[in-house]
Design an enzyme around this catalytic site. Structure first.
Site, PDB file in Angstrom:
ATOM      1  N   VAL A  96       0.823  -1.198   0.000  1.00 25.64           N
ATOM      2  CA  VAL A  96       0.000   0.000   0.000  1.00 25.64           C
ATOM      3  C   VAL A  96       0.865   1.259   0.000  1.00 25.64           C
ATOM      4  CG1 VAL A  96      -0.254   0.002   2.542  1.00 25.64           C
ATOM      5  CG2 VAL A  96      -1.973   1.167   1.140  1.00 25.64           C
ATOM      6  N   ASP A  97       0.426   2.243  -0.779  1.00 27.13           N
ATOM      7  CA  ASP A  97       0.979   3.586  -0.707  1.00 27.13           C
ATOM      8  C   ASP A  97       0.048   4.370   0.213  1.00 27.13           C
ATOM      9  OD1 ASP A  97       1.628   6.241  -1.028  1.00 27.13           O
ATOM     10  OD2 ASP A  97       1.995   6.087  -3.182  1.00 27.13           O
ATOM     11  N   ASP A  98       0.452   4.495   1.467  1.00 25.69           N
ATOM     12  CA  ASP A  98      -0.369   5.189   2.471  1.00 25.69           C
ATOM     13  C   ASP A  98       0.133   6.640   2.560  1.00 25.69           C
ATOM     14  OD1 ASP A  98      -2.371   4.436   4.872  1.00 25.69           O
ATOM     15  OD2 ASP A  98      -0.850   5.820   5.615  1.00 25.69           O
ATOM     16  N   THR A  99       0.999   6.937   3.498  1.00 22.63           N
ATOM     17  CA  THR A  99       1.591   8.286   3.549  1.00 22.63           C
ATOM     18  C   THR A  99       2.764   8.408   2.575  1.00 22.63           C
ATOM     19  OG1 THR A  99       3.247   7.722   5.199  1.00 22.63           O
ATOM     20  CG2 THR A  99       1.091   8.435   6.017  1.00 22.63           C
ATOM     21  N   THR A 102       7.409   5.169   3.584  1.00 24.03           N
ATOM     22  CA  THR A 102       8.270   4.005   3.371  1.00 24.03           C
ATOM     23  C   THR A 102       8.741   3.932   1.917  1.00 24.03           C
ATOM     24  OG1 THR A 102       6.908   2.869   4.996  1.00 24.03           O
ATOM     25  CG2 THR A 102       8.450   1.526   3.759  1.00 24.03           C
ATOM     26  N   LYS A 126      -3.773   4.926  -1.382  1.00 23.53           N
ATOM     27  CA  LYS A 126      -4.792   5.707  -0.676  1.00 23.53           C
ATOM     28  C   LYS A 126      -4.723   7.160  -1.127  1.00 23.53           C
ATOM     29  CE  LYS A 126      -5.002   2.971   3.579  1.00 23.53           C
ATOM     30  NZ  LYS A 126      -4.862   3.027   5.051  1.00 23.53           N
ATOM     31  N   TRP A 151      -9.530   1.748   6.017  1.00 22.20           N
ATOM     32  CA  TRP A 151      -8.773   0.769   6.792  1.00 22.20           C
ATOM     33  C   TRP A 151      -8.768  -0.531   5.991  1.00 22.20           C
ATOM     34  CZ3 TRP A 151      -9.522   0.140  12.775  1.00 22.20           C
ATOM     35  CH2 TRP A 151      -8.673  -0.858  13.244  1.00 22.20           C
ATOM     36  N   PRO A 155      -5.458 -10.068   3.982  1.00 22.67           N
ATOM     37  CA  PRO A 155      -5.759 -11.442   4.423  1.00 22.67           C
ATOM     38  C   PRO A 155      -4.679 -12.015   5.344  1.00 22.67           C
ATOM     39  CG  PRO A 155      -5.125 -11.401   2.093  1.00 22.67           C
ATOM     40  CD  PRO A 155      -5.330  -9.990   2.510  1.00 22.67           C
ATOM     41  N   TRP A 156      -3.418 -11.593   5.151  1.00 20.86           N
ATOM     42  CA  TRP A 156      -2.348 -12.156   5.992  1.00 20.86           C
ATOM     43  C   TRP A 156      -2.449 -11.703   7.439  1.00 20.86           C
ATOM     44  CZ3 TRP A 156      -1.226  -9.822   1.205  1.00 20.86           C
ATOM     45  CH2 TRP A 156      -0.908  -8.461   1.233  1.00 20.86           C
TER      46      TRP A 156
END
Lengths: 169, 169
Positions: A96-99, A102, A126, A151, A155-156
């Site tokens: 995921v590309d959140d903020t 990373t 996001k 949110w 699955p992991w």
């Protein structure tokens, strides 16, 4: 905040689609760099379709002495980055590309090893305020799905796979 | 040779069971070392239940110049093994113990970094002639399921997830 539940099969199929996009783009990656631990599973799924090696980097918000850190901290890096990265076309994979903290950090660190090119591949992006811009030297950014700031329940992380399947779209 | 098809959810549940076995054993791992690429997915699944970091090693039967090799070859190793491994209790994770060539090689290599202890964890062990004995300094070997020498079709290698689910037991 709304929760979105995703199954393994959905992610597998997204990685299959993304691999087709990568191939169709003309970007011809030599290898993937999977950002751990969220990128491990999508990268391994994509390997079936892209048939290229996977290197991994470990990024965490704690250091090797287990102290919490505010900024992304490297817990593992390539052991021979000049041999492994220099001159190579790298597909950087995360869940995921959140903020983007990373991913932005990894782009800067990988760039130091002088790859020929880096492209980004995520299952989800996001739509929210980011801490990093996508640098202008990035030509390809492959996104499985754009979401609002929801949110995402991968699955992991599921305690119960039957429940995860039931709650998924 | 009979083919056995396994779904992601089946493997997730096996990794949950294996994590319970690890906890019940009294072996209290500090971290996992996932053997890439087969160990990436099971290790990430187990992380949900064991809540410990994952380091990875890349082992292949080709070298970094893409020449095929007869023996297991390291494509990635830890960058700070003394810091990352020395004195630590390591859970070595792979998808399958087949001829044991890869696992045996990794045990020997990891041992050089003087971990406190290494235990092994695999989804499947095949009952067949092995190229390595389990060393006598291994106290714990966690196996999800023992199989005959069958052809295991892992979900991450599937072209079609619906078909994989249908063909699974």
């Amino acid at each position: 905040m709304e929760k979105i539940y995703i199954t393994y099969n959905q992610i597998h199929n997204t990685m299959k689609d993304l691999s087709e996009q990568v191939k169709a783009s003309g970007f011809n990656p030599d290898l993937m760099v999977a950002i751990g631990t969220g990128g491990f599973i999508p990268a391994r799924m994509a390997k079936t379709f892209l048939n290229i090696p996977i290197l991994t980097v470990g990024i965490a918000y704690y250091d090797l002495d287990d102290n919490p850190t505010e900024k992304p901290t490297i817990t593992q890096w390539m052991d021979q980055p000049d041999k492994q990265i220099r001159g190579k076309k790298v597909l950087l994979v995360d869940e995921v590309d959140d903020t983007r903290a990373t991913i932005g950090f990894c782009l800067d660190e990988l760039k130091k090893h002088e790859p020929a090119e880096i492209a980004i591949c995520v299952i989800h992006n996001k739509k929210k305020k980011k801490k990093h811009e996508i640098p202008d030297w990035i030509n390809h950014y492959f996104i499985g799905e754009n979401l609002q700031d929801e949110w995402i329940c991968y699955p992991w992380d599921a305690e119960d796979t039957d429940m995860q399947d039931k709650l998924s779209r």
